[in-house]
Enzyme design. Structure first.
Site, PDB file in Angstrom:
ATOM      1  N   CYS A 119      32.107  46.444  36.796  1.00  0.00           N
ATOM      2  CA  CYS A 119      30.826  46.110  37.411  1.00  0.00           C
ATOM      3  C   CYS A 119      29.855  47.297  37.296  1.00  0.00           C
ATOM      4  O   CYS A 119      29.357  47.591  36.219  1.00  0.00           O
ATOM      5  CB  CYS A 119      31.029  45.642  38.844  1.00  0.00           C
ATOM      6  SG  CYS A 119      29.584  44.753  39.508  1.00  0.00           S
ATOM      7  N   HIS A 218      34.951  41.356  38.322  1.00  0.00           N
ATOM      8  CA  HIS A 218      35.880  42.085  39.192  1.00  0.00           C
ATOM      9  C   HIS A 218      37.316  41.610  38.977  1.00  0.00           C
ATOM     10  O   HIS A 218      37.848  40.811  39.752  1.00  0.00           O
ATOM     11  CB  HIS A 218      35.468  41.924  40.664  1.00  0.00           C
ATOM     12  CG  HIS A 218      34.296  42.755  41.029  1.00  0.00           C
ATOM     13  ND1 HIS A 218      34.418  44.058  41.469  1.00  0.00           N
ATOM     14  CD2 HIS A 218      32.969  42.490  40.982  1.00  0.00           C
ATOM     15  CE1 HIS A 218      33.221  44.562  41.697  1.00  0.00           C
ATOM     16  NE2 HIS A 218      32.322  43.631  41.413  1.00  0.00           N
ATOM     17  N   GLU A 220      40.002  43.049  39.553  1.00  0.00           N
ATOM     18  CA  GLU A 220      40.934  43.493  40.607  1.00  0.00           C
ATOM     19  C   GLU A 220      41.146  42.421  41.666  1.00  0.00           C
ATOM     20  O   GLU A 220      42.110  42.488  42.438  1.00  0.00           O
ATOM     21  CB  GLU A 220      40.436  44.796  41.250  1.00  0.00           C
ATOM     22  CG  GLU A 220      39.269  44.666  42.206  1.00  0.00           C
ATOM     23  CD  GLU A 220      37.902  44.611  41.536  1.00  0.00           C
ATOM     24  OE1 GLU A 220      36.888  44.674  42.249  1.00  0.00           O
ATOM     25  OE2 GLU A 220      37.845  44.477  40.281  1.00  0.00           O
TER      26      GLU A 220
END
Length: 245
Positions: A119, A218, A220
């Site tokens: 990001c 994202h 994660e």
């Protein structure tokens, strides 16, 4: 890295952190914080997470001891770094993060370390390379699906480029969770390796380095650790492609 060949050392992966006013226990204080999903993703991919709060000095020493670097999400990059006046919707700059993460990238490049930008991390990598940003993406694409509300993810279909590293790690097409109101415009030294359906750049990579990759979403927060496995494999001295699906 060194270790017992029967039990090879897990690569040390540095992850940059936020510095925020934070309430915890009886305290309300400036604190170095990060969503735990980053460290959990590194652990799931076989690495050891090392948190890197903003500091004035020490980037070279840090990168000499680490095997790879992750630049995390967060506040907008200071537009002054790419010669632009701030848009009314651009967030106040975090000069400490900009300077620290820029120094970490310099040190990672000099040391030949793999880097994964996420990001804001993608945007900082592009700007450091001489690129520029669209400061408010809805002005360009005409919608806010990439960041529908504060604290909420948008879900965006993306397509990766043939022969790119990101395709080898996550596949040809997928849906990703994103939360960004800015995007990369110019990206010298990088090739675009994924786009959203509306044309927004969603991944860039440096073709001259084995693993210098950044994504706008994202990963994660997902359950596909392909990007993290690729980073850990590269950090361990292997081929990132060997960890591909």
């Amino acid at each position: 890295m060194t270790g017992n060949p029967a039990h090879p050392a897990r690569p040390l992966i540095g992850i940059t952190t936020y510095r925020e006013q934070t309430r915890f226990g009886a305290w309300n204080s400036s604190a170095d914080v990060l969503h735990a999903t980053y460290a959990r993703s590194v652990e799931a991919a076989g690495g050891v997470a090392v948190l890197l709060p903003p500091q004035n000095l020490g980037a070279v020493e840090v990168m000499a001891r680490l095997d790879a670097l992750i630049l995390t999400g967060g506040a907008d990059v200071d537009p002054a770094r790419y010669g632009a006046a701030p848009h009314p919707r651009t967030q106040s700059p975090r000069h400490d993060r900009d300077a620290w993460e820029w120094s970490l990238l310099d040190a990672a490049e000099a040391a030949g370390r793999p880097v994964l930008g996420i990001c804001r991390g993608l945007q900082l990598m592009a700007v450091r390379g001489g690129g520029t940003l669209e400061q408010h993406l809805p002005d360009v694409v005409g919608h806010s699906e990439h960041a529908p509300a504060p604290g909420a993810f948008g879900w965006t279909p993306i397509r990766t480029e043939a022969a790119s590293l990101v395709r080898r790690l996550i596949g040809e097409e997928t849906q990703v969770n994103c939360a960004h109101h800015q995007s990369v415009a110019l990206h010298p030294g990088f090739e675009v390796s994924a786009r959203a359906a509306d044309g927004t750049i969603e991944a860039i990579e440096d073709p001259d380095r084995p693993f210098w990759l950044a994504v706008q979403w994202h990963p994660e927060y997902g359950d596909d650790y392909g990007l993290f496995r690729g980073l850990v494999a590269a950090a361990a001295g292997g081929s990132a492609a060997s960890s591909a699906r």
